[in-house]
Design an enzyme around this catalytic site. Structure first.
Site, PDB file in Angstrom:
ATOM      1  N   ARG A  12      -9.110   1.367   8.986  1.00 40.11           N
ATOM      2  CA  ARG A  12      -8.628   0.062   9.393  1.00 40.11           C
ATOM      3  C   ARG A  12      -9.612  -0.660  10.301  1.00 40.11           C
ATOM      4  O   ARG A  12      -9.358  -1.780  10.728  1.00 40.11           O
ATOM      5  CB  ARG A  12      -7.352   0.277  10.177  1.00 40.11           C
ATOM      6  CG  ARG A  12      -6.176  -0.450   9.647  1.00 40.11           C
ATOM      7  CD  ARG A  12      -5.022   0.016  10.514  1.00 40.11           C
ATOM      8  NE  ARG A  12      -3.950  -0.878  10.439  1.00 40.11           N
ATOM      9  CZ  ARG A  12      -2.839  -0.653   9.737  1.00 40.11           C
ATOM     10  NH1 ARG A  12      -2.715   0.446   9.034  1.00 40.11           N
ATOM     11  NH2 ARG A  12      -1.879  -1.511   9.759  1.00 40.11           N
ATOM     12  N   ARG A  49      11.811  -2.368  11.154  1.00 39.23           N
ATOM     13  CA  ARG A  49      10.825  -1.632  11.946  1.00 39.23           C
ATOM     14  C   ARG A  49      10.578  -2.349  13.268  1.00 39.23           C
ATOM     15  O   ARG A  49      10.606  -3.565  13.330  1.00 39.23           O
ATOM     16  CB  ARG A  49       9.504  -1.555  11.165  1.00 39.23           C
ATOM     17  CG  ARG A  49       9.334  -0.255  10.422  1.00 39.23           C
ATOM     18  CD  ARG A  49       8.161  -0.283   9.492  1.00 39.23           C
ATOM     19  NE  ARG A  49       6.903  -0.729  10.074  1.00 39.23           N
ATOM     20  CZ  ARG A  49       5.742  -0.669   9.438  1.00 39.23           C
ATOM     21  NH1 ARG A  49       5.686  -0.168   8.217  1.00 39.23           N
ATOM     22  NH2 ARG A  49       4.649  -1.094  10.019  1.00 39.23           N
ATOM     23  N   ARG A  74      -0.361  -8.526  14.115  1.00 41.13           N
ATOM     24  CA  ARG A  74      -0.917  -7.554  13.171  1.00 41.13           C
ATOM     25  C   ARG A  74      -1.790  -8.236  12.118  1.00 41.13           C
ATOM     26  O   ARG A  74      -2.847  -7.726  11.754  1.00 41.13           O
ATOM     27  CB  ARG A  74       0.217  -6.772  12.503  1.00 41.13           C
ATOM     28  CG  ARG A  74       0.787  -5.698  13.428  1.00 41.13           C
ATOM     29  CD  ARG A  74       2.214  -5.330  13.077  1.00 41.13           C
ATOM     30  NE  ARG A  74       2.350  -4.768  11.758  1.00 41.13           N
ATOM     31  CZ  ARG A  74       3.438  -4.900  10.991  1.00 41.13           C
ATOM     32  NH1 ARG A  74       4.472  -5.604  11.409  1.00 41.13           N
ATOM     33  NH2 ARG A  74       3.480  -4.317   9.817  1.00 41.13           N
ATOM     34  N   ARG A  85      11.515  -7.405   5.694  1.00 37.05           N
ATOM     35  CA  ARG A  85      11.483  -5.983   5.322  1.00 37.05           C
ATOM     36  C   ARG A  85      12.483  -5.167   6.132  1.00 37.05           C
ATOM     37  O   ARG A  85      12.623  -5.336   7.329  1.00 37.05           O
ATOM     38  CB  ARG A  85      10.069  -5.451   5.560  1.00 37.05           C
ATOM     39  CG  ARG A  85       9.921  -3.964   5.341  1.00 37.05           C
ATOM     40  CD  ARG A  85       8.488  -3.603   5.122  1.00 37.05           C
ATOM     41  NE  ARG A  85       7.706  -3.587   6.340  1.00 37.05           N
ATOM     42  CZ  ARG A  85       6.412  -3.210   6.379  1.00 37.05           C
ATOM     43  NH1 ARG A  85       5.802  -2.837   5.268  1.00 37.05           N
ATOM     44  NH2 ARG A  85       5.765  -3.216   7.511  1.00 37.05           N
ATOM     45  N   LYS A 127       0.821  -1.220   0.000  1.00 36.30           N
ATOM     46  CA  LYS A 127       0.000   0.000   0.000  1.00 36.30           C
ATOM     47  C   LYS A 127       0.853   1.267   0.000  1.00 36.30           C
ATOM     48  O   LYS A 127       0.550   2.220  -0.692  1.00 36.30           O
ATOM     49  CB  LYS A 127      -0.924   0.041   1.234  1.00 36.30           C
ATOM     50  CG  LYS A 127      -1.935  -1.075   1.295  1.00 36.30           C
ATOM     51  CD  LYS A 127      -2.939  -0.860   2.434  1.00 36.30           C
ATOM     52  CE  LYS A 127      -2.324  -0.865   3.826  1.00 36.30           C
ATOM     53  NZ  LYS A 127      -1.779  -2.163   4.261  1.00 36.30           N
TER      54      LYS A 127
HETATM   55  P1  ADP Z   1       1.423  -1.908   8.493  1.00 34.02           P
HETATM   56  O1  ADP Z   1       0.251  -1.757   7.581  1.00 34.02           O
HETATM   57  O2  ADP Z   1       2.541  -2.678   7.869  1.00 34.02           O
HETATM   58  O3  ADP Z   1       1.082  -2.399   9.863  1.00 34.02           O
HETATM   59  P2  ADP Z   1       1.444   0.961   8.888  1.00 34.02           P
HETATM   60  O4  ADP Z   1       2.593   1.860   8.708  1.00 34.02           O
HETATM   61  O5  ADP Z   1       0.250   1.144   8.027  1.00 34.02           O
HETATM   62  O6  ADP Z   1       2.067  -0.483   8.711  1.00 34.02           O
HETATM   63  O7  ADP Z   1       0.932   0.992  10.411  1.00 34.02           O
HETATM   64  C1  ADP Z   1       1.800   0.764  11.473  1.00 34.02           C
HETATM   65  C2  ADP Z   1       1.034   0.785  12.792  1.00 34.02           C
HETATM   66  O8  ADP Z   1       0.445   2.076  12.993  1.00 34.02           O
HETATM   67  C3  ADP Z   1      -0.136  -0.187  12.904  1.00 34.02           C
HETATM   68  O9  ADP Z   1       0.253  -1.496  13.292  1.00 34.02           O
HETATM   69  C4  ADP Z   1      -0.994   0.506  13.971  1.00 34.02           C
HETATM   70  O10 ADP Z   1      -0.477   0.298  15.262  1.00 34.02           O
HETATM   71  C5  ADP Z   1      -0.810   1.970  13.643  1.00 34.02           C
HETATM   72  N1  ADP Z   1      -1.871   2.452  12.717  1.00 34.02           N
HETATM   73  C6  ADP Z   1      -1.697   2.917  11.449  1.00 34.02           C
HETATM   74  N2  ADP Z   1      -2.867   3.268  10.889  1.00 34.02           N
HETATM   75  C7  ADP Z   1      -3.821   2.999  11.813  1.00 34.02           C
HETATM   76  C8  ADP Z   1      -5.235   3.120  11.849  1.00 34.02           C
HETATM   77  N3  ADP Z   1      -5.937   3.586  10.801  1.00 34.02           N
HETATM   78  N4  ADP Z   1      -5.886   2.739  12.986  1.00 34.02           N
HETATM   79  C9  ADP Z   1      -5.226   2.270  14.045  1.00 34.02           C
HETATM   80  N5  ADP Z   1      -3.892   2.131  14.081  1.00 34.02           N
HETATM   81  C10 ADP Z   1      -3.185   2.478  12.983  1.00 34.02           C
END
Ligand code: ADP
Ligand code: ZN
Length: 222
Positions: A93, A162, A173, A130, A17
């Site tokens: 999400r 990360r 996750r 990653r 994404k």
């Molecule tokens: P990934 O999709 O690989 O988990 P992201 O960078 O999208 O990586 O998100 C990292 C973390 O940030 C998530 O695991 C969550 O803890 C938090 N996060 C991101 N976007 C949201 C969201 N819309 N709602 C709740 N938590 C979020």
């Protein structure tokens, strides 16, 4: 002038994404926002907001809806960075986030929700291997490292794992994705806004599929 498209990208962690959001945003002339990047940047700066988000992120948990919705609402308000179109990566999400997004957008809702569809085994491997540049966020994989060990080819920054790409957090996750995020796919399908593209292939191929799907569905060529 921006064509004002309002798009969200959906898909499992590691579906690509982030990469596609950047490409689509540039191609369509709209800004992109990654909620995960916002939280990581704030955590890196050590703000109270960022440190609170980091507590959830490092264990693989979602940041509470109210916090995330507050961020998005501010950006969507008149004059905000997303007021004239956007591509969102990592939001919504949860069902509640998706409903709040519709509410905030009002009558002119999303143009499309694009699901980047990738099998579980593929994302598991992508996430475990990653590595990300601390400077410019460029993504590498242990099988495809930078030229000099763990120094970014683009900006010379440190390339690191990360904090939430540990085996334990990855498992958690992906479980949370199935439980909390997958239901919004159905919501967008039922309201006729879901576009599904095959997320296996090169990023150029996947980008081509996404743009074709958006243009076919919205009639907007960008
Ligand atoms: P990934 O999709 O690989 O988990 P992201 O960078 O999208 O990586 O998100 C990292 C973390 O940030 C998530 O695991 C969550 O803890 C938090 N996060 C991101 N976007 C949201 C969201 N819309 N709602 C709740 N938590 C979020
Ligand atoms: Zn870099």
């Amino acid at each position: 002038m921006s064509n004002g498209l309002r798009l969200v990208l959906l898909g499992k962690q590691g579906a690509g994404k982030g990469t596609q959001a950047v490409l689509v945003a540039e191609h369509c002339g709209i800004p992109h926002l990654s909620t995960g990047e916002v939280f990581r940047a704030q955590a890196g700066l050590g703000t109270a907001f960022g440190l609170e988000a980091k507590r959830y992120m490092d264990g693989g948990d979602l940041v509470p809806d109210d916090i995330v919705i507050g961020v998005i609402e501010e950006c969507l308000a008149p004059g905000g960075m997303l007021a004239d179109g956007f591509v969102l990566d990592g939001f919504p999400r949860t069902l509640r986030q998706a409903e709040e997004l519709d509410r905030v957008l009002g009558r002119r809702s999303l143009d499309a929700a694009v699901l980047i569809d990738v099998p579980h085994a593929v994302v598991q491997n992508r996430l475990a291997g990653r590595r990300v540049c601390r400077g410019c966020q460029r993504v590498y994989h242990v099988d495809l490292p930078p030229e000099r060990p763990w120094i970014c080819d683009t900006c010379g920054g440190d390339v690191v794992q990360r904090d939430d790409d540990t085996d334990e957090a990855i498992g958690r996750r992906l479980e949370i994705y199935e439980r909390d995020t997958a239901p919004i796919i159905e919501m967008y399908r039922l309201s006729g806004r879901l576009l599904t593209v095959d997320g296996v292939g090169s990023s150029e191929e996947i980008f081509g599929r996404i743009v074709a799907a958006i243009e076919a569905a919205t009639g907007v060529s960008c």
